[in-house]
Design an enzyme around this catalytic site. Structure first.
Site, PDB file in Angstrom:
ATOM      1  N   TYR A  56      48.479  30.631  10.645  1.00  0.00           N
ATOM      2  CA  TYR A  56      48.439  30.304  11.354  1.00  0.00           C
ATOM      3  C   TYR A  56      46.575  30.080  12.404  1.00  0.00           C
ATOM      4  CZ  TYR A  56      53.379  28.363  11.121  1.00  0.00           C
ATOM      5  OH  TYR A  56      54.085  28.043  11.648  1.00  0.00           O
ATOM      6  N   GLN A  89      55.599  16.193  17.799  1.00  0.00           N
ATOM      7  CA  GLN A  89      55.981  16.363  17.399  1.00  0.00           C
ATOM      8  C   GLN A  89      54.895  17.840  16.675  1.00  0.00           C
ATOM      9  OE1 GLN A  89      57.604  13.260  15.253  1.00  0.00           O
ATOM     10  NE2 GLN A  89      59.447  15.119  14.699  1.00  0.00           N
ATOM     11  N   ASN A  90      54.292  17.804  16.886  1.00  0.00           N
ATOM     12  CA  ASN A  90      52.088  18.243  16.637  1.00  0.00           C
ATOM     13  C   ASN A  90      52.724  19.544  16.935  1.00  0.00           C
ATOM     14  OD1 ASN A  90      52.464  15.958  14.776  1.00  0.00           O
ATOM     15  ND2 ASN A  90      50.784  14.742  16.624  1.00  0.00           N
ATOM     16  N   VAL A  91      51.638  20.254  16.690  1.00  0.00           N
ATOM     17  CA  VAL A  91      51.439  21.911  17.263  1.00  0.00           C
ATOM     18  C   VAL A  91      49.602  21.959  18.021  1.00  0.00           C
ATOM     19  CG1 VAL A  91      52.898  23.003  16.206  1.00  0.00           C
ATOM     20  CG2 VAL A  91      51.144  22.271  15.172  1.00  0.00           C
ATOM     21  N   ASP A  92      49.385  20.756  17.422  1.00  0.00           N
ATOM     22  CA  ASP A  92      48.129  20.446  17.840  1.00  0.00           C
ATOM     23  C   ASP A  92      47.535  20.310  19.689  1.00  0.00           C
ATOM     24  OD1 ASP A  92      47.609  17.189  17.854  1.00  0.00           O
ATOM     25  OD2 ASP A  92      48.025  17.908  16.266  1.00  0.00           O
ATOM     26  N   HIS A 107      57.518  21.620  19.147  1.00  0.00           N
ATOM     27  CA  HIS A 107      57.352  22.174  17.983  1.00  0.00           C
ATOM     28  C   HIS A 107      55.961  23.405  18.012  1.00  0.00           C
ATOM     29  CE1 HIS A 107      59.160  19.230  15.451  1.00  0.00           C
ATOM     30  NE2 HIS A 107      60.463  19.716  15.875  1.00  0.00           N
ATOM     31  N   GLY A 173      53.338   7.739  14.280  1.00  0.00           N
ATOM     32  CA  GLY A 173      52.951   8.536  13.283  1.00  0.00           C
ATOM     33  C   GLY A 173      53.751   9.184  13.214  1.00  0.00           C
ATOM     34  N   SER A 175      57.786  10.437  10.662  1.00  0.00           N
ATOM     35  CA  SER A 175      58.444   9.958   9.853  1.00  0.00           C
ATOM     36  C   SER A 175      60.400   9.513  10.322  1.00  0.00           C
ATOM     37  CB  SER A 175      58.256  10.465   8.386  1.00  0.00           C
ATOM     38  OG  SER A 175      58.880  12.164   8.486  1.00  0.00           O
TER      39      SER A 175
END
Length: 233
Positions: A56, A89-92, A107, A173, A175
């Site tokens: 990470y 859903q992104n961790v950025d 997430h 973006g 799935s």
């Protein structure tokens, strides 16, 4: 003044990939280089916290160099016309850096840490490196504030509430294979307008009437914006 329509957007790795932020599932993605159980599970943390911390730390370094793309920026601009809520859903933090003000992270967030035994105590660490044995001011061992596989997703109930109240819903973006996030499409009301933006085939339930835009996020979001501003305003 007429109340603005609620636009709820679920974003996945596809929107961040255009910013040069490495994705997990695509060809050449992180899961081809790492075992999921080693770097994205609580068992992996207890087994080898240094490996997970380094993993990470590397992602955080990559994130610092990444920049929001047109897809992120257009979603932020749409706040001028709609009540926009991003579920990612992104961790950025690329949505926030683009200017979006209502972002729900399903997430977790790479720029945060939390005690191992307390998911409610969030510590902002920015882009700095963590130490695998780092502790907070109370002496509690810290871990990345990431929701790992097998862990509960604390924000899923709030995300479902947002989707149920959406006038317009967009999946960008993603799935739609990672649960419980993928199940959010089932909370959508039948009268809501729905968009699916992805260059790849995405399997959605047949009864959901999505307007599919087979483009990368930046191009697809621009198309959606133009349609919404023409039809909804």
């Amino acid at each position: 003044m007429t109340e603005r329509k609620k636009l709820v957007v679920l974003t996945g790795a596809g929107i961040s990939a255009e910013s040069g932020f490495q994705t997990f599932r695509d060809s050449g993605g992180l899961w081809e280089k790492y075992n999921v159980e080693d770097v994205a599970s609580i068992q992996g943390w207890y087994r080898n916290p240094k490996l997970i911390t380094d993993f990470y730390n590397n992602l955080r370094e990559q994130l610092e160099k990444a920049q929001p793309n047109e897809g992120h920026k257009i979603l932020a601009e749409l706040e001028k016309y709609f009540d926009v809520h991003i579920i990612t859903q992104n961790v950025d933090n690329l949505h926030e850096r683009a200017g979006s003000t209502k972002v729900l992270h399903l997430h977790g967030d790479l720029t945060q840490a939390r005690p191992v035994n307390n998911e409610n105590k969030i510590i902002n660490i920015g882009y700095r490196k963590m130490e695998y044995d780092e502790k907070d001011s109370d002496g509690e061992l810290l871990r990345p504030n990431i929701v790992w596989f097998g862990e509960a997703v604390p924000m899923i109930t709030e995300a479902a509430r947002l989707v149920r109240n959406a006038d317009i819903f967009a999946v960008i973006g993603s799935s739609l294979v990672v649960y419980p996030a993928a199940g959010l499409v089932h909370d959508l009301r039948s009268k809501a307008k729905a968009y699916l933006i992805d260059p790849k085939e995405v399997d959605v339930p047949g009864w959901l009437n999505f307007h599919v835009i087979k483009e990368v996020a930046s191009k697809g979001v621009a198309i959606m914006r133009d349609e919404l501003l023409k039809e909804e305003l």
